[in-house]
Scaffold this motif. Structure first.
Motif, mmCIF file in Angstrom:
data_model
loop_
_atom_site.group_PDB
_atom_site.id
_atom_site.type_symbol
_atom_site.label_atom_id
_atom_site.label_comp_id
_atom_site.label_asym_id
_atom_site.label_seq_id
_atom_site.Cartn_x
_atom_site.Cartn_y
_atom_site.Cartn_z
ATOM 1 N N ASP A 187 -0.996 8.809 2.850
ATOM 2 C CA ASP A 187 -0.515 7.375 2.362
ATOM 3 C C ASP A 187 0.937 7.733 2.218
ATOM 4 O OD1 ASP A 187 -0.128 8.898 -0.221
ATOM 5 O OD2 ASP A 187 -1.801 8.239 -0.976
ATOM 6 N N ASP A 188 1.551 6.521 1.752
ATOM 7 C CA ASP A 188 2.940 6.547 1.602
ATOM 8 C C ASP A 188 3.620 7.329 0.598
ATOM 9 O OD1 ASP A 188 3.331 4.658 3.648
ATOM 10 O OD2 ASP A 188 3.102 2.992 2.262
ATOM 11 N N TRP A 189 2.616 7.651 -0.535
ATOM 12 C CA TRP A 189 3.123 8.563 -1.652
ATOM 13 C C TRP A 189 3.440 10.045 -1.284
ATOM 14 C CZ3 TRP A 189 5.361 6.989 -5.911
ATOM 15 C CH2 TRP A 189 5.191 5.807 -6.166
ATOM 16 N N ALA A 190 2.211 10.408 -0.280
ATOM 17 C CA ALA A 190 2.323 11.604 0.243
ATOM 18 C C ALA A 190 3.514 11.930 1.202
ATOM 19 C CB ALA A 190 1.035 11.915 0.996
ATOM 20 N N ALA A 223 6.807 3.547 -0.545
ATOM 21 C CA ALA A 223 5.877 3.934 -1.430
ATOM 22 C C ALA A 223 5.309 2.984 -2.638
ATOM 23 C CB ALA A 223 5.897 5.330 -2.022
ATOM 24 N N THR A 224 6.741 2.473 -2.975
ATOM 25 C CA THR A 224 6.703 1.412 -4.237
ATOM 26 C C THR A 224 6.649 0.202 -4.034
ATOM 27 O OG1 THR A 224 9.202 1.659 -4.521
ATOM 28 C CG2 THR A 224 7.827 3.588 -5.616
ATOM 29 N N GLY A 225 7.100 -0.367 -2.843
ATOM 30 C CA GLY A 225 7.484 -1.697 -2.426
ATOM 31 C C GLY A 225 8.913 -2.131 -2.900
ATOM 32 N N LEU A 265 6.342 18.927 7.967
ATOM 33 C CA LEU A 265 4.798 19.152 8.142
ATOM 34 C C LEU A 265 4.365 17.952 6.824
ATOM 35 C CD1 LEU A 265 2.250 20.338 9.026
ATOM 36 C CD2 LEU A 265 2.249 22.050 7.241
ATOM 37 N N LEU A 266 4.946 18.035 5.685
ATOM 38 C CA LEU A 266 4.404 16.900 4.776
ATOM 39 C C LEU A 266 4.612 15.629 5.140
ATOM 40 C CD1 LEU A 266 5.385 18.821 1.515
ATOM 41 C CD2 LEU A 266 3.166 18.609 2.075
ATOM 42 N N VAL A 267 5.865 15.429 5.799
ATOM 43 C CA VAL A 267 6.036 13.994 6.349
ATOM 44 C C VAL A 267 4.751 13.649 7.452
ATOM 45 C CG1 VAL A 267 7.571 12.667 7.785
ATOM 46 C CG2 VAL A 267 8.266 13.932 5.756
ATOM 47 N N LEU A 268 4.688 14.559 8.100
ATOM 48 C CA LEU A 268 3.405 14.261 9.357
ATOM 49 C C LEU A 268 2.144 14.123 8.610
ATOM 50 C CD1 LEU A 268 2.582 14.289 12.325
ATOM 51 C CD2 LEU A 268 2.523 16.727 12.275
ATOM 52 N N ALA A 269 1.709 14.884 7.686
ATOM 53 C CA ALA A 269 0.465 14.681 6.817
ATOM 54 C C ALA A 269 0.587 13.535 6.167
ATOM 55 C CB ALA A 269 0.426 15.979 5.850
ATOM 56 N N LEU A 293 6.380 10.454 0.692
ATOM 57 C CA LEU A 293 7.573 10.287 0.094
ATOM 58 C C LEU A 293 7.674 11.784 -0.575
ATOM 59 C CD1 LEU A 293 9.730 9.207 -1.637
ATOM 60 C CD2 LEU A 293 8.052 8.483 -3.401
ATOM 61 N N ALA A 294 6.564 12.595 -0.678
ATOM 62 C CA ALA A 294 6.685 13.878 -1.244
ATOM 63 C C ALA A 294 7.151 14.678 -0.067
ATOM 64 C CB ALA A 294 5.338 14.512 -1.593
ATOM 65 N N GLY A 295 6.900 14.394 1.122
ATOM 66 C CA GLY A 295 7.583 15.315 2.120
ATOM 67 C C GLY A 295 8.945 14.744 2.352
ATOM 68 N N ALA A 296 9.208 13.656 2.152
ATOM 69 C CA ALA A 296 10.748 13.424 2.360
ATOM 70 C C ALA A 296 11.523 14.090 1.172
ATOM 71 C CB ALA A 296 10.881 11.786 2.030
ATOM 72 N N VAL A 297 11.015 14.253 0.106
ATOM 73 C CA VAL A 297 11.817 14.865 -1.043
ATOM 74 C C VAL A 297 12.125 16.217 -0.671
ATOM 75 C CG1 VAL A 297 11.520 15.679 -3.535
ATOM 76 C CG2 VAL A 297 10.969 13.214 -2.867
ATOM 77 N N VAL A 298 10.925 16.869 -0.266
ATOM 78 C CA VAL A 298 11.183 18.396 0.398
ATOM 79 C C VAL A 298 11.955 18.378 1.212
ATOM 80 C CG1 VAL A 298 9.810 20.459 0.932
ATOM 81 C CG2 VAL A 298 8.868 18.672 -0.711
ATOM 82 N N LEU A 299 12.076 17.762 2.236
ATOM 83 C CA LEU A 299 12.745 17.865 3.434
ATOM 84 C C LEU A 299 14.038 17.612 3.204
ATOM 85 C CD1 LEU A 299 13.059 18.087 6.676
ATOM 86 C CD2 LEU A 299 12.384 15.716 6.983
ATOM 87 N N THR A 300 14.469 16.441 2.537
ATOM 88 C CA THR A 300 15.824 16.190 1.887
ATOM 89 C C THR A 300 16.296 17.582 1.154
ATOM 90 O OG1 THR A 300 15.370 13.864 1.726
ATOM 91 C CG2 THR A 300 17.268 14.724 0.541
#
Length: 278
Positions: A173-176, A234-236, A164-168, A178-185
């Motif tokens: 933005d890319d930082w949000a 997110a960071t480039g 859900l966070l990745v979809l949001a 990234l947060a979703g990717a961290v939780v999903l991982t």
């Protein structure tokens, strides 16, 4: 990349999703399980046609099937009145393919839905078949198998939340993202750990044990790739491109994780019956 993504999506539509639905032990799903090949075939055909009205119309047939499946989520919730972690995971699995169906109709019609370009829409389709459906379903199965482990409840909650966070993040933005990717991982790695420690045992046949082992091991590498891509966006920082991600993360999750996991759980024959998930 489009050919590879098309093959991955077909695997999700025609193999992983119908096999997975048989792991959701609900009599209410009997009709849609039986009709699924008729709903999925037009969607699969749409993948190989030029973008336009015909491809979009065929994709719409599949999207209606995913919407019908999604409607089983609130109906199941009304029957069980349960928000246990394993139940949240299976509700997510039922609802997620509808996101893929909507993205498929837009992409096949050549329309940039919500401002997302066609490449992102094309990649959304496999993401919500494999992260949205397969990963959530397997997380629920693992949670039930490891009922006494807090990690099981964490996996069953964090995989849906991360998806859900990745979809949001697509809309923020890319930082949000990234947060979703961290939780999903974190959730997927918990699934891998519990699969290795709690689900596999010496009493199983060699094929089942191998399928479970592969599904767990693959997640370590594929989710590390997902993290590296999200961090780079997110960071480039340098990170793999979309074509490379499709060939590694996408293909690995489709074949190594999702297909192996649903085949293994079908062999174990432990469906997520409604009365057993609370």
């Amino acid at each position: 990349m489009s050919v590879l993504v098309g093959l991955i999506v077909m695997l999700g539509m025609l193999v992983v999703l119908p096999l997975g639905l048989r792991l959701v032990g609900s009599p209410a799903l009997h009709r849609i399980r039986r009709l699924w090949p008729l709903l999925a075939a037009p969607g699969a055909a749409a993948l190989w046609l030029p973008r336009g009205g015909t491809a979009a119309a065929l994709a719409a047939v599949y999207a209606l099937g995913t919407l019908a499946l999604a409607l089983h989520a609130p109906a199941r919730l009304l029957r069980t009145r349960s928000l246990a972690p394993a139940e949240i995971a299976v509700l997510t699995a039922l609802a997620a393919p509808s996101v893929a169906g909507l993205a498929l109709v837009a992409e096949r019609g050549g329309h940039e839905l919500f401002g997302f370009d066609l490449d992102i829409l094309a990649l959304t389709v496999p993401h919500f078949h494999f992260a949205g459906f397969a990963a959530a379903l397997v997380a629920g199965l693992v949670c039930r198998a490891a009922a006494q482990r807090p990690a099981g409840r964490f996996a069953a909650l964090s995989v849906p939340l991360g998806t859900l966070l990745v979809l949001a993040g697509y809309f923020v933005d890319d930082w949000a993202e990234l947060a979703g990717a961290v939780v999903l991982t974190a959730g997927m790695w918990a699934v891998a750990l519990l699969t290795w420690q709690d689900v596999r045992d010496d009493g199983q046949d060699r094929t089942t044990r191998t399928l479970l082992a592969v599904s767990a091991a693959v997640l370590v590498a594929t989710m590390l790739l997902a993290l590296s891509w999200a961090l780079g966006e997110a960071t480039g920082l340098p990170h793999p491109g979309l074509a490379w991600m499709a060939a590694t993360h996408g293909l690995g999750n489709a074949l190594g994780f999702a297909l192996c996991a649903v085949l293994a759980w079908r062999r174990l024959d432990r469906p997520l019956d409604e009365e057993n998930t609370a």
